[in-house]
Design a protein around this motif. Structure first.
Motif, PDB file in Angstrom:
ATOM      1  N   GLY A 197      -2.936   2.137  28.975  1.00 47.30           N
ATOM      2  CA  GLY A 197      -2.407   2.662  30.221  1.00 47.30           C
ATOM      3  C   GLY A 197      -3.369   2.422  31.366  1.00 47.30           C
ATOM      4  N   LEU A 248       8.307  -4.800  20.008  1.00 46.45           N
ATOM      5  CA  LEU A 248       8.991  -3.590  20.473  1.00 46.45           C
ATOM      6  C   LEU A 248      10.282  -3.366  19.694  1.00 46.45           C
ATOM      7  CD1 LEU A 248       9.197  -1.250  22.495  1.00 46.45           C
ATOM      8  CD2 LEU A 248      10.321  -2.831  24.083  1.00 46.45           C
ATOM      9  N   GLY A 305       5.239   0.963  26.399  1.00 41.55           N
ATOM     10  CA  GLY A 305       3.868   0.528  26.158  1.00 41.55           C
ATOM     11  C   GLY A 305       3.175   1.390  25.125  1.00 41.55           C
ATOM     12  N   HIS A 348      -2.037  -2.119  31.588  1.00 38.80           N
ATOM     13  CA  HIS A 348      -1.687  -3.281  30.775  1.00 38.80           C
ATOM     14  C   HIS A 348      -0.216  -3.297  30.419  1.00 38.80           C
ATOM     15  CE1 HIS A 348      -2.223  -5.744  26.845  1.00 38.80           C
ATOM     16  NE2 HIS A 348      -2.055  -6.541  27.874  1.00 38.80           N
ATOM     17  N   TYR A 349       0.359  -2.135  30.086  1.00 37.75           N
ATOM     18  CA  TYR A 349       1.766  -2.104  29.691  1.00 37.75           C
ATOM     19  C   TYR A 349       2.669  -2.594  30.814  1.00 37.75           C
ATOM     20  CZ  TYR A 349       2.404   2.295  32.311  1.00 37.75           C
ATOM     21  OH  TYR A 349       2.467   3.245  33.298  1.00 37.75           O
ATOM     22  N   TYR A 350       2.288  -2.311  32.083  1.00 35.90           N
ATOM     23  CA  TYR A 350       3.115  -2.761  33.197  1.00 35.90           C
ATOM     24  C   TYR A 350       3.052  -4.286  33.335  1.00 35.90           C
ATOM     25  CZ  TYR A 350       4.962  -3.433  37.872  1.00 35.90           C
ATOM     26  OH  TYR A 350       5.701  -3.880  38.930  1.00 35.90           O
ATOM     27  N   PHE A 372       5.407  -5.596  30.526  1.00 33.26           N
ATOM     28  CA  PHE A 372       6.832  -5.270  30.529  1.00 33.26           C
ATOM     29  C   PHE A 372       7.474  -5.238  31.928  1.00 33.26           C
ATOM     30  CE2 PHE A 372       6.090  -2.945  26.314  1.00 33.26           C
ATOM     31  CZ  PHE A 372       6.655  -3.977  25.585  1.00 33.26           C
ATOM     32  N   LEU A 395       0.005  -0.326  23.806  1.00 31.38           N
ATOM     33  CA  LEU A 395      -0.640  -0.974  24.954  1.00 31.38           C
ATOM     34  C   LEU A 395      -1.419   0.045  25.774  1.00 31.38           C
ATOM     35  CD1 LEU A 395       2.229  -3.332  26.169  1.00 31.38           C
ATOM     36  CD2 LEU A 395       0.310  -3.870  24.672  1.00 31.38           C
ATOM     37  N   TYR A 407       5.712  -9.588  22.476  1.00 32.31           N
ATOM     38  CA  TYR A 407       5.715  -8.153  22.745  1.00 32.31           C
ATOM     39  C   TYR A 407       7.128  -7.576  22.638  1.00 32.31           C
ATOM     40  CZ  TYR A 407       0.920  -8.729  24.404  1.00 32.31           C
ATOM     41  OH  TYR A 407      -0.421  -9.003  24.486  1.00 32.31           O
TER      42      TYR A 407
END
Length: 257
Positions: A49, A128, A42, A58-60, A63, A47, A124
């Protein structure tokens, strides 16, 4: 379109705090785990945290379904050397006017090969892949603490020809740590090392066990732990392991959870 890639992620130091340790002596997981990797990925594409207590970052959300695998590199039979770092907190509001001493068992030179199964129809995932291929990052990734910055070389980003697991005959090599997600029942052939396979004549084979976070428990907002194994033995009865992928050019398997 799916693409299986890996990068070699490393740092001078690392500290992946075990939440069940106290504030005086803090222990670290030895092998980087999926929740920590998701945070790093992230950060790489920028992204957010944690912004609110009780709310997942948000990253969780982006992903959480990304399949990942971890292979320790330059390790000592699954272990990394550690150093005991002591800290003194003299802030009055934190310890009521007395010095508060704490210790952290910090990893030295941890290095991991991170395998990722990317879906290039996902914007995303596509972003990445672009960032990883160019050793580019929006935010500085780190191993557990922001002073332990992590990095990877552009040349370490590799793509693999792979096959999803089919019926496995005989013993196999698994490069990554793998999750023991079976329940032992009567007459169940459980995955185990094939000690008579005769491989690894130059080095003594080993098995390393660690209880690691594999996800978040969304109800309790804490780590969901699993029993993981890392081994240089060939593994027999591997049909009972989930999420195995065969690397066609390397003749071995990885587990991506």
């Amino acid at each position: 379109m799916e693409k299986l890639i890996s990068i070699d992620l490393k740092a001078d130091f690392g500290f992946f705090r075990k939440p069940d340790t106290n504030n005086t002596v803090n222990l670290s997981y030895n092998i980087i785990h999926k929740p920590a990797i998701l945070g790093i990925l992230g950060a790489i594409i920028g992204l957010e945290g944690y912004t609110q207590k009780g709310k997942l970052p948000h990253y969780y959300e982006i992903f959480r379904d990304l399949k990942l695998g971890v292979q320790p590199l330059d390790d000592e039979k699954g272990n990394y050397p550690k150093t005991n770092i002591k800290y003194s907190n003299t802030v009055g509001y934190a310890n009521k006017g007395t010095n508060f001493l704490t210790e952290e068992m910090t990893l030295i030179n941890p290095k991991y090969r991170i395998f990722m199964l990317l879906n290039l129809t996902n914007e995303y995932h596509k972003k990445l892949l672009n960032y990883l291929s160019n050793a580019q990052s929006e935010f500085i990734p780190y191993f557990g603490k922001n002073e332990f910055s992590a990095w990877w070389e552009k040349s370490s980003c590799k793509e693999y020809s792979f096959t999803k697991k089919v019926e496995i005959n005989g013993s196999i090599k698994i490069k990554t740590v793998f999750l023991k997600n079976y329940v032992i029942k009567e007459n169940l052939d459980i995955p185990e090392p094939d000690i008579f396979s005769g491989q690894m004549k130059d080095d003594l084979p080993f098995m390393y066990f660690e209880r690691l976070p594999k996800d978040f428990d969304l109800d309790l907002m804490q780590y969901d732990l699993g029993e993981f194994v890392f081994s240089t033995y060939l593994i027999k009865n591997a049909n009972n392991l989930k999420d195995l992928y065969y690397l066609n050019d390397e003749g071995c398997y990885v587990q991506l959870i």
